[in-house]
Structure formats: structure tokens, C-alpha cells
Scaffold this motif. Sequence first.
Motif, PDB file in Angstrom:
ATOM      1  N   GLU A   4       1.483  12.463   8.020  1.00 55.76           N
ATOM      2  CA  GLU A   4       0.409  11.598   7.651  1.00 55.76           C
ATOM      3  C   GLU A   4       0.179  11.777   6.157  1.00 55.76           C
ATOM      4  O   GLU A   4       0.081  10.893   5.179  1.00 55.76           O
ATOM      5  CB  GLU A   4      -0.936  11.911   8.324  1.00 55.76           C
ATOM      6  CG  GLU A   4      -2.285  11.163   7.444  1.00 55.76           C
ATOM      7  CD  GLU A   4      -3.456  12.154   8.191  1.00 55.76           C
ATOM      8  OE1 GLU A   4      -4.264  12.487   7.313  1.00 55.76           O
ATOM      9  OE2 GLU A   4      -3.593  11.946   9.512  1.00 55.76           O
ATOM     10  N   VAL A   8       0.949   9.072   3.029  1.00 54.95           N
ATOM     11  CA  VAL A   8      -0.018   8.447   2.374  1.00 54.95           C
ATOM     12  C   VAL A   8       0.177   9.053   0.765  1.00 54.95           C
ATOM     13  O   VAL A   8      -0.377   8.322  -0.207  1.00 54.95           O
ATOM     14  CB  VAL A   8      -1.445   8.566   2.735  1.00 54.95           C
ATOM     15  CG1 VAL A   8      -1.626   7.845   4.125  1.00 54.95           C
ATOM     16  CG2 VAL A   8      -1.752  10.128   3.115  1.00 54.95           C
ATOM     17  N   ALA A  11       1.293   6.781  -1.581  1.00 56.87           N
ATOM     18  CA  ALA A  11       0.792   5.332  -1.748  1.00 56.87           C
ATOM     19  C   ALA A  11       0.751   4.974  -3.183  1.00 56.87           C
ATOM     20  O   ALA A  11       0.351   5.856  -4.040  1.00 56.87           O
ATOM     21  CB  ALA A  11      -0.645   5.366  -1.042  1.00 56.87           C
ATOM     22  N   LEU A  16      -2.868   0.173  -5.266  1.00 52.31           N
ATOM     23  CA  LEU A  16      -4.241   0.365  -4.276  1.00 52.31           C
ATOM     24  C   LEU A  16      -5.571   0.142  -5.238  1.00 52.31           C
ATOM     25  O   LEU A  16      -6.454  -0.906  -4.770  1.00 52.31           O
ATOM     26  CB  LEU A  16      -4.369   1.655  -3.906  1.00 52.31           C
ATOM     27  CG  LEU A  16      -4.273   1.999  -2.416  1.00 52.31           C
ATOM     28  CD1 LEU A  16      -4.803   3.515  -2.205  1.00 52.31           C
ATOM     29  CD2 LEU A  16      -5.095   0.967  -1.461  1.00 52.31           C
ATOM     30  N   ASP A  20      -8.489  -2.757  -4.598  1.00 52.64           N
ATOM     31  CA  ASP A  20      -9.790  -2.379  -4.369  1.00 52.64           C
ATOM     32  C   ASP A  20     -11.012  -2.706  -5.383  1.00 52.64           C
ATOM     33  O   ASP A  20     -11.955  -2.445  -4.884  1.00 52.64           O
ATOM     34  CB  ASP A  20      -9.793  -0.694  -4.300  1.00 52.64           C
ATOM     35  CG  ASP A  20      -9.313  -0.291  -2.907  1.00 52.64           C
ATOM     36  OD1 ASP A  20      -9.303  -1.228  -1.828  1.00 52.64           O
ATOM     37  OD2 ASP A  20      -9.126   0.871  -2.629  1.00 52.64           O
ATOM     38  N   GLY A  27     -15.798   4.328  -1.153  1.00 49.70           N
ATOM     39  CA  GLY A  27     -15.149   5.625  -1.647  1.00 49.70           C
ATOM     40  C   GLY A  27     -15.819   6.794  -1.028  1.00 49.70           C
ATOM     41  O   GLY A  27     -16.515   6.990   0.014  1.00 49.70           O
ATOM     42  N   ALA A  28     -15.724   7.925  -2.018  1.00 54.43           N
ATOM     43  CA  ALA A  28     -16.247   9.133  -1.552  1.00 54.43           C
ATOM     44  C   ALA A  28     -17.769   9.290  -1.137  1.00 54.43           C
ATOM     45  O   ALA A  28     -18.581   8.535  -2.123  1.00 54.43           O
ATOM     46  CB  ALA A  28     -15.748  10.282  -2.289  1.00 54.43           C
ATOM     47  N   GLU A 352     -10.211   4.529 -10.130  1.00 51.71           N
ATOM     48  CA  GLU A 352     -10.816   5.175  -8.947  1.00 51.71           C
ATOM     49  C   GLU A 352     -12.037   5.894  -9.469  1.00 51.71           C
ATOM     50  O   GLU A 352     -13.194   5.862  -8.833  1.00 51.71           O
ATOM     51  CB  GLU A 352      -9.979   6.500  -8.680  1.00 51.71           C
ATOM     52  CG  GLU A 352      -8.919   6.069  -7.584  1.00 51.71           C
ATOM     53  CD  GLU A 352      -7.584   5.893  -8.602  1.00 51.71           C
ATOM     54  OE1 GLU A 352      -7.644   5.930  -9.838  1.00 51.71           O
ATOM     55  OE2 GLU A 352      -6.537   5.682  -8.036  1.00 51.71           O
ATOM     56  N   GLN A 355     -14.796   3.021  -9.801  1.00 49.20           N
ATOM     57  CA  GLN A 355     -15.089   2.759  -8.640  1.00 49.20           C
ATOM     58  C   GLN A 355     -16.334   3.727  -8.101  1.00 49.20           C
ATOM     59  O   GLN A 355     -17.146   3.310  -7.533  1.00 49.20           O
ATOM     60  CB  GLN A 355     -13.893   2.805  -7.869  1.00 49.20           C
ATOM     61  CG  GLN A 355     -13.890   2.172  -6.263  1.00 49.20           C
ATOM     62  CD  GLN A 355     -12.712   2.555  -5.639  1.00 49.20           C
ATOM     63  OE1 GLN A 355     -11.751   3.282  -5.895  1.00 49.20           O
ATOM     64  NE2 GLN A 355     -12.400   1.653  -4.609  1.00 49.20           N
TER      65      GLN A 355
ATOM     66  N   VAL B 179      -9.751  10.895  -3.573  1.00 51.58           N
ATOM     67  CA  VAL B 179     -10.862  10.543  -2.846  1.00 51.58           C
ATOM     68  C   VAL B 179     -10.957   9.174  -2.361  1.00 51.58           C
ATOM     69  O   VAL B 179     -11.429   8.715  -1.344  1.00 51.58           O
ATOM     70  CB  VAL B 179     -11.864  11.421  -3.433  1.00 51.58           C
ATOM     71  CG1 VAL B 179     -13.278  10.490  -3.546  1.00 51.58           C
ATOM     72  CG2 VAL B 179     -12.507  12.622  -2.890  1.00 51.58           C
ATOM     73  N   THR B 180     -10.383   8.325  -3.274  1.00 49.71           N
ATOM     74  CA  THR B 180     -10.726   6.910  -3.173  1.00 49.71           C
ATOM     75  C   THR B 180      -9.243   6.552  -2.103  1.00 49.71           C
ATOM     76  O   THR B 180      -9.398   5.412  -1.847  1.00 49.71           O
ATOM     77  CB  THR B 180     -10.708   6.254  -4.356  1.00 49.71           C
ATOM     78  OG1 THR B 180      -9.655   6.499  -5.095  1.00 49.71           O
ATOM     79  CG2 THR B 180     -12.062   6.493  -5.081  1.00 49.71           C
ATOM     80  N   LYS B 181      -8.484   7.272  -1.861  1.00 52.25           N
ATOM     81  CA  LYS B 181      -7.399   6.782  -1.174  1.00 52.25           C
ATOM     82  C   LYS B 181      -7.696   6.362   0.104  1.00 52.25           C
ATOM     83  O   LYS B 181      -8.610   7.074   0.885  1.00 52.25           O
ATOM     84  CB  LYS B 181      -6.269   7.948  -1.344  1.00 52.25           C
ATOM     85  CG  LYS B 181      -5.847   7.919  -2.929  1.00 52.25           C
ATOM     86  CD  LYS B 181      -4.376   8.168  -3.053  1.00 52.25           C
ATOM     87  CE  LYS B 181      -3.979   8.071  -4.422  1.00 52.25           C
ATOM     88  NZ  LYS B 181      -3.937   9.191  -5.083  1.00 52.25           N
ATOM     89  N   PRO B 182      -6.685   5.807   0.800  1.00 50.37           N
ATOM     90  CA  PRO B 182      -6.959   5.416   2.385  1.00 50.37           C
ATOM     91  C   PRO B 182      -7.041   6.239   3.205  1.00 50.37           C
ATOM     92  O   PRO B 182      -7.729   6.197   4.327  1.00 50.37           O
ATOM     93  CB  PRO B 182      -5.846   4.106   2.585  1.00 50.37           C
ATOM     94  CG  PRO B 182      -5.336   3.744   1.359  1.00 50.37           C
ATOM     95  CD  PRO B 182      -5.768   4.989   0.335  1.00 50.37           C
ATOM     96  N   TYR B 183      -6.233   7.280   3.182  1.00 51.26           N
ATOM     97  CA  TYR B 183      -6.260   8.426   3.929  1.00 51.26           C
ATOM     98  C   TYR B 183      -7.628   9.157   4.112  1.00 51.26           C
ATOM     99  O   TYR B 183      -7.971   9.411   5.262  1.00 51.26           O
ATOM    100  CB  TYR B 183      -5.009   9.309   3.916  1.00 51.26           C
ATOM    101  CG  TYR B 183      -5.304  10.085   2.745  1.00 51.26           C
ATOM    102  CD1 TYR B 183      -4.606   9.797   1.347  1.00 51.26           C
ATOM    103  CD2 TYR B 183      -5.815  11.534   3.101  1.00 51.26           C
ATOM    104  CE1 TYR B 183      -4.942  10.900   0.283  1.00 51.26           C
ATOM    105  CE2 TYR B 183      -5.941  12.512   2.044  1.00 51.26           C
ATOM    106  CZ  TYR B 183      -5.415  12.085   0.831  1.00 51.26           C
ATOM    107  OH  TYR B 183      -5.623  12.914  -0.343  1.00 51.26           O
ATOM    108  N   GLU B 185     -10.305   7.609   3.306  1.00 53.85           N
ATOM    109  CA  GLU B 185     -11.348   6.857   4.210  1.00 53.85           C
ATOM    110  C   GLU B 185     -10.796   6.597   5.728  1.00 53.85           C
ATOM    111  O   GLU B 185     -12.028   6.799   6.594  1.00 53.85           O
ATOM    112  CB  GLU B 185     -11.025   5.430   3.832  1.00 53.85           C
ATOM    113  CG  GLU B 185     -11.690   4.144   4.460  1.00 53.85           C
ATOM    114  CD  GLU B 185     -12.588   3.383   3.733  1.00 53.85           C
ATOM    115  OE1 GLU B 185     -12.261   3.265   2.543  1.00 53.85           O
ATOM    116  OE2 GLU B 185     -13.418   2.711   4.146  1.00 53.85           O
TER     117      GLU B 185
END
Lengths: 359, 291, 537
Positions: A4, A8, A11, A16, A20, A27-28, A352, A355, B179-183, B185
Motif C-alpha cells: 500500500e 501510494v 503517487a 494530485l 485537489d 486534509g489532515a 499541499e 490547502q 498528509v494530504t495524500k490519498p492514502y 485520507e
Amino acid sequence: MSAEATTVAWAPAAALSASDSGKGASGAGSVEEVGVPRKRSLAEALARIILLRTAGSVVMLLVISVLIFLLTYLSPGNIITNLTGLHPPTPAVAAALRREYGLNQPLVVQYLHWLDRFVHGNWGRSMRDQTSVSQLFAGRVGVTLALVGLGFAMAVLASVPLGVIAARRAGGMLDRTISAVSVVGLSAPAFATGLLLLYVFAYLVSAFPPAGAGQGLFDDLDHLALPAATLAIGVGAYIVRLTRTAMRRELGSDYVVFARARGVSERRLTFVALRNAAIPVLTMAGLVLSYLVGATILVESTFSLPGLGLLLQESVEFKDFAVVQFLALFIAAVIAAIMLLVDLSYLVLSPEWRQRLRR
Amino acid sequence: MASTSATLNSGRLAPLAIQGTVRRRSVTFVASLVVIGLALVAACFGQLLFPNATTVNPLQTVLPVGSTGHLLGTDQLGRDVVAISVAGAASTLLGPVVIALGSMVIGTFLGLLAAFEGRWVDFAISRLTDLLLSMPMILLALVVSGIFGASYWWAVVLLIVLQCPYDTRIVRAGTIEQVTKPYVEAARLLRLSRWRIMYRHLLINIWPLERTNLLLNYANAMIAMSALSFLGVGVQEGTANWGRQLVDGEQILFQNPAASVAPAILIVLVACAVNLLGDSLNAAEREAQVR
Amino acid sequence: MPSLFRSRPAVWRVALVASVATATLLGASAQTSAAVSNRAASGGQIATLTVAAPGSRANLYPGNESGTVNYWIDALVQEGLVHPTANGTYQPALATSWSEPNATTYVFQIRKNARFSDGTPLTAADVVASIDYAASAKYSAQTASYLADLASATQSGPYQVTVKLKAPQVSFLSELSSSAALWVSSKSFLQAHGSDLGTPTSLVLGTGPYKVTKFVPDEGVWLTRDSTWWGGVPKVKNIVVTFYNDESAEYLAAKSGAVDLALWIMPTQEPSWNSLSGFHVINALQASYVGLIFDPNVKPFNELAVRKAVAEAFPRQTFVNRVLRGGDSQVATAITAPVSLRAAYSQAGATAKLASIPQNTFSLSAAKKELASSSYPHGFTTTLDWPNNGPQLGLAAAVLASNLKQIGITLKVSEVPIETWLGNMFSNKYGLNFMWDQVMTGDQSELAGFLLGAGNPSDFSNAQVNSLLNTEYAQTNPQKRAQEIIELNKLATGTDLVDAPLWWEPIGMAFKDGISISSYDFATFYSPWAAGISASS
């Protein structure tokens, strides 16, 4: 699990963030509800950050001032002995000195008196030199700022390109050489590197003067070249390596692969990758600068530069409280400002972060 | 993916058998291992090999390089440079490991927390970091040595405290990107606990950054300990320690340079070896992942 | 680095609580204004003399920062009334003659042709103002206690100053010199700049052969010749003093030709400087004393046997020969060096007298026996700090620790900044310390008085010592005084053993070949020394 992470991790960052940014994704954080999130304009967000940070920094400076006060009090030595030298002062003299410097009052009172004077612009007097702190500071800040500025500039200008080159030629001879050389620079203590540079450039080759800060602009640069180079060598390695690591990661990303496949030039790709790799690079640059601000002492000592680093050491050893306090707060304020600038630059460079800000 | 790696590595690819078994034919890798191996041997057995390394011998002070029985000469107290260098490996190498690891552990904890939680937690941790970054080393060193005497381990603690803000900031920056990456989330949607997200998922992704940083910190910690000696609040006299030797030897730099130059070279060699080894591991891991 | 250079602020001077002068001139007829011929240089002109000084200076006025190098630099600019010399006499400085009508009064005739470097002439009023300033704890905190016995200084004539003491002090004359506590400036200057004298903005004003044109703390001092000096026109026109924080940087600078004169070469550095071609090192012998001091109020040093054990564990001769290789250092047979007794005895005579004092000869077996007879037969643990600008002390500490270990005593050695060392010495928490001090006025009891008198670092006092101190304080006969001081030494280093003398070391100066100084002894650099420097062929 690792699968996983593996999938990712690759990515494409750029792809992305492009998708977004318009959506205000959560987000976090611990926001769980789904709904229309509040959007803030960038300017508003920036203003909010700067205000909050400044307020936070002021609180931090206050805390630091208390800590420094306590630490100076706890440090070994005796201010009366320092003031009178090796002579046992007569009781009258000792009492007079205690009164003059308010040493009889309880610690809290002493601190509050200092704080009161400080915020009203009276930064105190050096017990050691008998000069006002502001005069003392003004006389020496130039040297340190020039040294740090020059050293930092040298470090960044040399290291970032080297890191990029190393990343692009990863695994090859050039990469290994750059890595090795940068680590050598990093592994020698500043006083050893300084001495080596002195030996080669001030003695063997006689290109630069061995001590002092010089008079006049060009003489200054002449005198600062070796010390600044010493600083740069010490910290350059960090920038080289982190740039390299970050660039490698970007250059290995899918979006770079796809772009390359579509025929985008290497140069363009490098720029885009660098922009995306900027966050860790900037972090490192900010930290390096903070480190330099506080760590000029080794270099100032080796090259006999009359700067703030030496002044801090002498004042700490003397328990010259007003000077120590002022310098510590100055350094803290500068570091806070640098960190703020670095964080602001994250916003400029990275979607990011923007965001995250808008949550 | 194979083509990707071919493009990325502008040179040769070393064949790999299975992920996890690193077989490199690289010279640097082998050289690094050798250096580190020797250093470890010196650290473990140095005291046994040279039990009298720190014995003061006023009858044979400052002998030059090549003297009979003293390949690199002696220092001002008559101690053989080779002997004290070998015996000094343990003290020089151990403390920085603790510093680098300690700083990394604290930095990772705080950095992940700051980046993940955001808002006030981040604000507070960042201000704390700024505060620690601003503390003048000389003042802290003086107070520590004033209260605890010239103590090796308290110097280690001090340097951990001074180093962790750097690690915190780096981890924080690295994590915020992730932290904003899809995984992440996805993990949240799966209702994984925040600790699991941070330590199992985020950490894996910022690990390469951390590892590079850890190795650099190790080198830096060795330097920082010798810097304390330079500033005159040095660690215990008479103990064999490369940083201490380097600083002590400056007095006789132009009479027996080996007393200073030998420990300096050793410090540089070990720091380089550690970092280059890390590079090789990084590269190998990357290769493995790519496959 | 355990080197002298790490931002060394000062090496402090020993207090002369009960300081005694050589008595040759007391009550004698007035001195005439002798020419300073023994200082005059005889060679060629030098346009600029580049001087390398160790450590850092923050203030030019020794009353504010009383490091040895501060004294040396200000001695070029400001003068006292008289000047002690190495042969036990006083040389006129700003006083051309003086007399002592009674034991507590001095009358000085002030030099008429002296001028400050701002052109104004020296008057008696300036001298009085300067003495008051020097005695003020507020303005001259670091040196005022030397003048503690001063009752008053008044102008008693157009060029006459009368100084009255509270009680007879045979050595008071030496305090009114630039070796101790007096640096004459003009009254108006002191009024204008008294609160920040010696800072880069105010600088200092004096009657000496040089004036300061620029001062950058921790970097350097720039001086230029003042041709109106009463002692003649020096051959050196400009002086640039650069402070070197790092001894290797200083050495490299000298090697590359950037240094003409390097001040204060320590014993550990001498081998390097001696082997530097183009330079020669000259030494003023016995200019510095190193010893151990004990505080008998702190256990376990309250026991004489313990103190003896420690004193006998240090191999002085081996250390001087092998660790302080070369450099004219000598084992100290007493606290007071022979050179300090020159008013009473010849060098050879003084050496013999002092050598007859019972010594703590090195012997580990004897030390072990002493320890066995104490309450700590199996040893104990204690600490010893050394100031980081005296690397030779660090070496001594290491050697001592290594020897003490063999008899069961664990000595934890710690390098500390000089301020910490000072503070610890007077804190009465530590039973064992180093004493390291320079001879400045050359007074007979300069050191012994400090180490045994009121407020001494050992916190030690007994009736016998006090009575001897009181006697020698007012003793006008030099031989009797010397004898009393030798008795004090015997008590201090033997019977009461609060001090264990280790060695006397020289103060070395490294001159570039082609530059010479007319004479050099321990007193030279506390006077206008550059007047004696010239180019030799």
C-alpha cells in the motif's frame, strides 16, 4: 501494508494537488463532518498566520528571557569576583557593588526590574566593558551578520546545484564524489576546518589575512572570505544531501516519468522537480541559517572576529547578565523570523500547504 | 517499472537477488563496511588492546612521528598517539549514537504530531522548537558542567536537547507533504487510530528523509562533542576521546601534528563511512522497491 | 581546546592586600629625575610594529579590566607617579622626586614638562583627580583595593602632591605606579569620560609615548606615537596590536610574516616559537608562579597529613624538565621567587635562602605513608579545576591525577573558564585549587601577602602568620623584611602547608629577528616598553 505504501508513495504529487486545490478537501486533522468547508482568501490566511506567529513569538521570547535569567544565575562563577578580579574586595566595596547591580534583591524582583527597563528601551549596561548594551551590540552585529550572510550564501549557492547534479546522476561517479566530499566537509569540526583553511590560504598561499574583521568594504570581504567558507563547508553537506534525497524522490515520481516519455526537456523537468522538492530544501535552508546564527562562535574564535558569538561566550562566562539576555533574545527573534519566512515560503511553493491552511 | 529504473539510473544496474539481500559490488560500500568494522573492533576491544593508553608518562613527551615504539609519536603527556586513538574509539563513537537516535526519536514524535494534528498542537510544538533552536549552547554547556561537573553523559543529554528541534522541523515538513495524500485520507476513512496512521503509514514514507538525516546527525554529534572541548567546558580530562585529543593536540600542532591530525582523520573517516554506507543502503532499497 | 586562546578575557592579578615595597628609598633623600636611559632604544626607526596579543580585551583601562595584557597595553599610554624596576629601585615616572616626611605621608614633585596627548599640560590637579579616580571602587573596581590604605591625596603646591595613608604601608609607593593601580589622566578628561573610560568611544588619555587612535574590543588596538613625551621620541611610530583568539592562527600569522612581536609565549608554546625561523624568544625569568593551594576548612584537606600526601605526589623536577620542555621554567622552592627578594639579596643569595626552606619532595611512598596516617588511609575523591587559558596547568593536573591514583586518591580534573576558576577559588567549597599569578610590582611580599593575608583564598589565618604579616607590612629594613617573608614562606609551604609551590615560569616575548628591545625583565611591559624597541641591523 508495504505494498500500500509503495503504490501510494509514487503517487504523482503535482497531479494530485492540481485536482485537489479547487475542492478544499479536508486534509489532515480531525475534521470529520462533511459539508461546505469555510474558504479563506489567501491574503486573509497569510495575515492571520503572521499575526498569530508574532504573538506566539513574543510569548516565546518572554519564556526565553526567564530561562536565560535562571540559567545565568545558575551558571558557575561569582559576579562579584568577576567584577573585582583576583582581589578580595573589602566588605564595603563588595556591598557597594551588590547595591549598584541590585544583587541583594530576590530573583523575581531582579528579573522584573530588568523586564521593566527592557521593554522601555533601556537594554542595560555591560558590567564587563562598562559600555551600554546597545552600543556594544551595534559595534559587533555587523561582523556576525556579514559572516552569516556570506557563509549562508556560499553554502546555498554551492550546495543546491551540487545536490541537483548528484540527484540527476544518481549512482554514478559524480554522485558518489559529491556525496563523499560533502560528508568530509561536514565531519570536520569548524575549528579544524578553519585552521586548515588558514594554513592553506593564509600561510601557504597568503591570499587572505589570518585574523580580524578588516576596515572598509573590500577589506571586510577579504577578511570574511575564509571564515565564511569554513561555515559554508560545515553546513553545505546538509543542503547537498537533502536536496539530493528530495530531488531523487521527485525525479523518480510517475509524473516525471510520464513527462519525460512525452518528451519534456530534462532541464524543464529538473526545474519542476526542484520546485516540488523545495519544501525539504527550504526547511533545511532555514535550519541551517538558524544554526549559523547561533553557531558562529567557533569560527569567530579561530579567526579572531569581533562578532556576537565571541561576545556571547565572554558574557556568559562573566555572567554579564544584560548582554547575555539581549543577545539571546536577539538570536531568538531572528530565528523566529527565519522560521516564519520559511513557513510562508512553503505556502508560496506548495499547494499541499496552502490547502492545509485553508481548512 | 523496470524501464523507469533504467531511465533513472544513468548507469549500470547491479543485479539483485531478493529484496532485503543487498549485494553490491560497489567499492564505497565495501570500504565503508571495513572502516566501520574496524571502528567497532577498536570500540569494543580498544581498552583491552591498549590498557595503558591513558597513562601519563612524563619521560616521553612530544616524541615525533616515527620514534621507536611510537609510530605516530606521543602527546604532551607522553601518551602514544596510536594507543590513545584506538582506546578512544569507544568514547567517541558511542555518545553520538545516543545523541542521533535520541534526537530522532523525540523529533519524530513531535514532528509527526505537529504535522498531523495541525492547528494549536502544531503551533505549540513549533514555538517550542523555535525556543530550543534559540538557546545558546555555551550557556547551557556552562551550566551543565557547573552543576554536574565535566560529565560525558550529561553532555550527551544536552546535545540531544539541542539537536531535537532540527529533527522535529524536518520531520514536520516531510510529514506535511504526505498528509494530504490519498492514502492518509483512506486510512482516516478506515477509522484507523491517529497513532497507527502516524507510526505505521506516515513514518514509512518519510523514513528515507529521516535516515539521511540520522546519519548526518551522527557526524554532527561527533563534532558537537568535540566543540564542547573547544569551548573550554570540555568533557572529562584524560579520557581517551578523539574530539578531546583533537583539541588538546593543537598546542603541539607544529611539533607533533599527529596528535591532532590523527583523531581528526579518524573522525572524518568514520563519519564518511557511516554516511556512504547509508547511501548504499538507500540506493539498494530503492532498487529493490523498484523491482 | 585547552589552549590559552579561547576568548581569554584576562589573567587576573594577585591582590596586594598587604603589599610591601622595597624599602631602599623610603625616608631617603629626594630622587632626581633620572633619565630613562635604560629604556631608550638605540637602533633604527620602525614605521609600524605589529604586535600579536593573546585572548581578548574588552576595555582599555586596567581599573575596568585588570588582565595582564590590559596592563601592558595601557602602559604605553598612561603612566603612574613612579615605576618599580627589576633591581629593587623606583624609577621616576610622572613624579620627578618624592620624600616621606613620616610613615604615613608622601610628598611628590610632579614633572613639569609632561603633556597629555591632547596637548594639555600635566598639573598637580590632574594627578590628584587621577588618584581619587584610581581609589574609587565605583570607577576602578578591579584595582581600587590596592589603594585601600589611601586616606587622601591633595595638591600641596603648583607641582606638588601630598598623599596621606591611614596607616604605615611600606609598599604603598609601588601602588602609585602603572604596575599596580595608578594611571594618570587629565582631570577634565576624567570628568567627561569617567563613567566609560577605556571603551571604544572614550578610549584613554595619558602622558605616555603613545596615544590610542582606535580600539575594537576582541579585535585590536591602534596606537600612534606622541612626540611630546617627556622621555624622548620613540623609534616606533605606529603600533598595531591584534588580539588572537586562537594560538595556531597567531603562529601561522607569525610564520607568514604578519607579526613583529608576539606577547606572552607560554611555556607549552615555547618549543614551537623557538623553532620558528626568523623569530627569537626572550624570557623574563620567574615572572609567574604556579602552585597548589589548600583550603584547610574543607574536608579532607583539614588534615595536614592529607595535604602533605598531595604535595608530595607531584614530580616537580620531572614535570619542569619533560613536560614544560625548555623555556626556563624552574621548580619553585617557595611562593616568593628570588627575583622578588632582590632588594635584600643577590639573585644567587636569594635562591640559596629560599632553597633552604624545607621542601615537599616528590615521593609516592612518602605520600602513601602520610595518607595512611590520616583518617583517609584508603583514599578519597576530590576535584581540581584549571583555567582554560593556562594549558600548562591542565597538564600539571593530569600528571597529579595520574600519581594520586596510585596512592588511592581519585582526582577529577575539570577545565573551566577563568571566571569560574576565580569564583571557585573564593567560594570555600573546594579544598584544592591552583594558584597562578604574575609578578607585577616585584614587591617582596606581593604573593605571600595575598596568599596568607586577610581574605586569602585558603581562608586561612593564624596568630603567628598574622603577626609576621603585620611586622613586615611596616618593616623598613629590607633584609629584615626579607627574613620575615622567608619565615612566612616556611609557614605557608611547610608547617601549615596551605600552599604547595610547583614552579616558576617565565613570561616570554617572541621578537622578529631585526627588532630588539633595549632591556627586558618582568617589570618592562608595565612601563612604556615600546620606547625601548628599535630596528637592529
